[in-house]
Design an enzyme around this catalytic site. Structure first.
Site, PDB file in Angstrom:
ATOM      1  CG  ASP A  33      -1.915   1.025   1.112  1.00 45.42           C
ATOM      2  OD1 ASP A  33      -2.430   1.461   0.109  1.00 45.42           O
ATOM      3  OD2 ASP A  33      -2.371   1.360   2.029  1.00 45.42           O
TER       4      ASP A  33
ATOM      5  CG  ASN B 183      -7.352  -2.538  -6.073  1.00 42.39           C
ATOM      6  OD1 ASN B 183      -6.356  -3.076  -6.123  1.00 42.39           O
ATOM      7  ND2 ASN B 183      -7.651  -1.533  -5.419  1.00 42.39           N
TER       8      ASN B 183
END
Length: 264
Positions: free
Chosen positions: A43, A91
């Site tokens: 991340d 996503n």
């Protein structure tokens, strides 16, 4: 669809360090305490780019060498399985431009790096759903899996179009089909049966989950496999990570007391 970004520059922003280049740096971890299976939630790529006045895709490019430095560090530490949260089922909510880039970039990384991974003894694995995923990405993943299937140094699982709830739902759907077909009894479904229908049932449960960027959540990553995993939330954005951050997390893990619900 995949042709839309054929002219995009998919090269990384750096060159990764070779594994085993400086053996003196490798921590002397007790072999019996190193986590067998580590999952990494990679991340912070977008924030890393924003801090430097770059576009988000530059952050993903900067992450490529870090991925392979992390793989090298896992090999050096004696980790047997490494799961990398590459692209989640959530996503797809990102901008179409970024999604197209990520699909093309994932395809190109696998294509460009498979020879290197093969030389390192990496067995490439894929975990995720087929629907929506570009065929060219699936083709590269399957080709890499086939090429490296006999390697035994480390299994690296690229979690692409992966969601933990989706994986469990898919396992339950597969079991339901077997019940319908009379192969098993519906009142005899067990935890082991569900585990046996996950995407890669031969891979052991996750011992340690590392999330970069300082965020403290698991974001639908390996909820079944990581039910008893230790969690390590590190402050560094992923492009600033690498083997040193991995080793630090392993050291934290080694010094924790794992009880699995029991009492010592």
């Amino acid at each position: 669809m995949s042709m839309a970004f054929e002219n995009v520059d998919y090269t990384s922003l750096d060159i990764p360090a070779a594994p085993f280049s400086d053996p003196a740096r490798i921590p002397d971890f007790p072999k019996n305490k190193v986590p067998r299976h580590i999952g990494v939630i990679m991340d912070g790529n977008g924030r890393w780019a924003k801090q430097r006045g770059m576009v988000r895709t530059n952050g993903h490019q900067a992450a490529e060498p870090v991925v392979f430095d992390t793989i090298a560090g896992a090999i050096e530490a004696g980790v047997r399985y490494l799961s990398l949260y590459t692209f989640s089922t959530e996503n797809w909510k990102r901008s179409p431009q970024e999604v197209r880039f990520l699909m093309g970039f994932s395809r190109e990384i696998i294509h460009r790096r498979v020879e290197q991974m093969d030389e390192w003894g990496v067995r490439v694995r894929w975990s995720g759903r087929r629907p929506k995923l570009w065929k060219s990405v699936i083709d590269e993943l399957e080709a890499a899996e086939e090429r490296t299937k006999n390697n035994k140094v480390i299994d690296v699982v690229f979690c692409i179009n992966y969601g933990g709830r989706a994986e469990i739902a898919d396992a339950c759907a597969a079991i339901a089909r077997e019940v319908r077909d009379g192969k098993i009894s519906g009142d005899r479904v067990t935890e082991k049966m569900i585990a046996d229908h996950l995407y890669n049932p031969d891979i052991p449960d996750c011992d340690l989950v590392i999330r970069t960027s300082g965020e403290q959540r698991t974001s639908n990553f390996l909820p079944w496999e990581a039910a008893y995993a230790e969690l390590d939330f590190v402050p560094e954005l992923f492009p600033d990570c690498g083997r040193d951050v991995l080793w630090r997390s392993i050291d934290h893990y080694i010094h924790r007391d794992r009880r699995f619900g029991g009492v010592k």
